[in-house]
Design an enzyme around this catalytic site. Structure first.
Site, PDB file in Angstrom:
ATOM      1  N   HIS A 281       0.833  -1.213   0.000  1.00 56.03           N
ATOM      2  CA  HIS A 281       0.000   0.000   0.000  1.00 56.03           C
ATOM      3  C   HIS A 281       0.856   1.246   0.000  1.00 56.03           C
ATOM      4  O   HIS A 281       1.823   1.373   0.752  1.00 56.03           O
ATOM      5  CB  HIS A 281      -1.019  -0.012   1.143  1.00 56.03           C
ATOM      6  N   ASP A 293       6.008   0.932   7.215  1.00 57.66           N
ATOM      7  CA  ASP A 293       4.585   0.719   6.938  1.00 57.66           C
ATOM      8  C   ASP A 293       4.068   1.818   6.000  1.00 57.66           C
ATOM      9  O   ASP A 293       3.581   2.843   6.472  1.00 57.66           O
ATOM     10  CB  ASP A 293       3.810   0.729   8.254  1.00 57.66           C
ATOM     11  N   GLU A 327      -5.099   1.879   2.321  1.00 56.06           N
ATOM     12  CA  GLU A 327      -5.145   0.695   3.186  1.00 56.06           C
ATOM     13  C   GLU A 327      -5.332   1.083   4.639  1.00 56.06           C
ATOM     14  O   GLU A 327      -6.047   0.417   5.392  1.00 56.06           O
ATOM     15  CB  GLU A 327      -3.850  -0.117   3.031  1.00 56.06           C
ATOM     16  N   GLU A 328      -4.682   2.183   5.055  1.00 55.63           N
ATOM     17  CA  GLU A 328      -4.623   2.492   6.477  1.00 55.63           C
ATOM     18  C   GLU A 328      -5.975   2.829   7.088  1.00 55.63           C
ATOM     19  O   GLU A 328      -6.262   2.425   8.210  1.00 55.63           O
ATOM     20  CB  GLU A 328      -3.651   3.655   6.725  1.00 55.63           C
ATOM     21  N   ASP A 355       3.602  -6.165   3.659  1.00 57.84           N
ATOM     22  CA  ASP A 355       3.147  -5.103   4.561  1.00 57.84           C
ATOM     23  C   ASP A 355       3.504  -5.464   5.999  1.00 57.84           C
ATOM     24  O   ASP A 355       2.681  -5.355   6.906  1.00 57.84           O
ATOM     25  CB  ASP A 355       1.632  -4.896   4.427  1.00 57.84           C
ATOM     26  N   HIS A 426       2.854   3.079  12.943  1.00 58.32           N
ATOM     27  CA  HIS A 426       1.859   4.149  13.091  1.00 58.32           C
ATOM     28  C   HIS A 426       2.317   5.265  14.023  1.00 58.32           C
ATOM     29  O   HIS A 426       1.483   5.900  14.680  1.00 58.32           O
ATOM     30  CB  HIS A 426       0.522   3.580  13.592  1.00 58.32           C
TER      31      HIS A 426
END
Length: 489
Positions: A281, A293, A327-328, A355, A426
């Site tokens: 992604h 990520d 995606e997130e 991922d 994140h």
């Protein structure tokens, strides 16, 4: 940036050794020539291209939350990069959510028992904001969604703190529901706000954001993640009596925005309609620069296409890269791809998603029918020098390819050592310096080789059994291969 990695003597010996004479069996398949392996694995290990490209994406583009200017810049960068590689590329439109963080702050007002404490927090993606003046309320601590219901009236008018004990990557799946569903569960019980301990395996007072969702028919309250240290602070203070927090969140959801899935492919020489899909992604959260990520996954699959595209002849089947949008905080890109390509999913012979960070490869996982391991295993020998030359336990999958499950597309995963993935996941700390260039090159080599194998091996993976209705994907998963799968990224 040039980051040339020496090819080990052991790997050179393995790649260039004369193939052993196979046992006399007409259908025996021992894999392609060592020269092809050297051209893919050797180049991935020595050219430093993946790390240099990751620097372009993270340092050059930066955060790229769906619908943002960074998102637009990343799409243009990816298209331009594929074109420079000589790989056919095109864009497919996707409508994506547009959530904006705004300013945010939190504090524990001082009392006779303790002085004021500032909270390190981040709003969760999709949260509503607080009133402009903020909200102040007592905190009530719980350890599960069920405990909220058990407390009943005690929750009304409070800020619910969901505490937990995540310490290793495998705990992510256990704690993720607190983040994704906690606000709605607390709101239905009468809470006015929600805090969750960051889903992290390490912390230097660094909060970790992530997606949450509200029940469509329920009330909506502001929701944020607090750092591990501040969750512990609140826990200690609550042991001595009531504790209040003041929260100010300026986040808001704007109208959906236009974005794109970026697709590129190397056509197969014999069976171009049969597709091996490589996914990652392109979006990231709006904090940090999304290096692990999922910038690492993006450059791995891009490199696979670049290196395979140089081979003459091309592999039997088409290798297609999809850099998914959103995606997130929505999975709109994965769903849009499955819908747009529904008519050809029967010809998708494998899907691989990266991922789980740019870490050292450990092996190959499968989600396929009986006989899949026997088909793939003989072709993995060139990866033995990297410690990734075997089929390992664990289910392959990924959030963006999960909409392909009903079509029974076989999944393949290059498993990496994701034990430290959730140290930075994140958070503001997910930056290029956390990615080891050597490990990224090794994982890239494994992805390039496995992708080629799937496109070149004479047979195809047997398709897995149709999933039961409960397995139909409703929300994405961001767990590393082999880890318990959460309900949201």
């Amino acid at each position: 940036m040039s980051s040339v990695l020496p090819l080990s003597a052991a790997l050179l010996s393995l790649l260039t050794a004369a193939p052993k004479t196979p046992a006399p069996a007409p259908a025996a398949v021992t894999g392609p020539s060592p020269q092809v392996a050297e051209r893919l694995i050797g180049a991935a290990l020595t050219e430093g291209h993946a790390y240099a490209r990751l620097a372009e994406l993270t340092d050059g583009i930066g955060p790229r939350l769906s619908g943002s200017e960074g998102d637009k810049a990343a799409v243009a960068w990816a298209k331009r990069s594929f074109e420079a590689d000589g790989v056919k590329v095109w864009l497919e439109p996707v409508k994506v959510p547009r959530w904006v963080r705004g300013t945010e702050s939190g504090r524990v007002p001082g009392t006779e028992r303790y002085r004021e404490h500032r909270l390190a927090l981040m709003a969760l993606g999709g949260s509503v904001g607080t009133p402009a003046e903020g909200l102040t309320a007592e905190v009530i601590e719980v350890r599960s969604l069920e405990e909220v219901a058990e407390l009943g009236e005690k929750v009304k008018g409070k800020v619910v703190l969901f505490n937990h004990s995540m310490s290793v990557a495998a705990d992510y799946g256990k704690a993720a529901a607190l983040r994704t569903r906690g606000a709605s569960v607390a709101a239905k019980a009468g809470a006015v706000g929600m805090l969750v301990r960051s889903l992290a395996t390490a912390s230097l007072r660094s909060p970790h954001t992530g997606a949450m969702r509200y029940d469509e028919d329920g009330p909506r309250i502001p929701a944020a993640a607090v750092s591990v240290e501040d969750a512990e602070l609140l826990h200690r203070l609550l042991a001595g009596g009531p504790v209040k927090v003041e929260l100010k969140l300026g986040c808001q959801t704007l109208p959906d925005a236009d974005s794109f899935n970026v697709l590129a492919e190397v056509p197969g020489r014999e069976k171009p309609r049969e597709v091996v899909l490589l996914g990652a992604h392109l979006d990231s959260w709006d904090v940090g620069t999304g290096a692990h990520d999922d910038g690492a996954g993006v450059v791995m699959v891009m490199e696979a296409a670049r290196l395979i595209g140089k081979l003459k002849p091309a592999p039997r089947r088409t290798v297609r890269v999809v850099l998914f949008a959103n995606e997130e905080n929505g999975l709109k890109g994965g769903r849009a791809y499955a819908e747009a390509h529904a008519g050809e999913l029967a010809n998708h012979v494998a899907a691989l998603e990266m991922d789980a960070g740019g870490f050292k490869p450990l092996g190959v996982a499968l989600r396929a029918g009986p006989g899949g391991a026997e088909l793939v295993a003989p072709w993995l020998k060139p990866l033995e020098a990297l410690g990734a030359g075997s089929v390992v336990q664990g289910d392959a999958g990924g959030a963006d390819i999960s909409p392909l499950i009903p079509a029974r597309v076989p999944f393949v995963g290059v498993k990496v050592d994701s034990s430290r993935y959730f140290d930075v996941h994140h958070s503001e700390a997910d930056t290029l310096d956390k990615v080891d260039a050597k490990e990224l090159a090794q994982a890239t080599a494994a992805v390039a080789w496995v992708s080629y194998v799937l496109a070149e091996v004479p047979g195809v993976l047997p398709r897995p059994e149709a999933p039961p209705p409960a397995e139909a994907p409703k929300a994405p998963s961001a767990a590393p291969v082999g880890a318990p799968k959460p309900s949201a990224p």
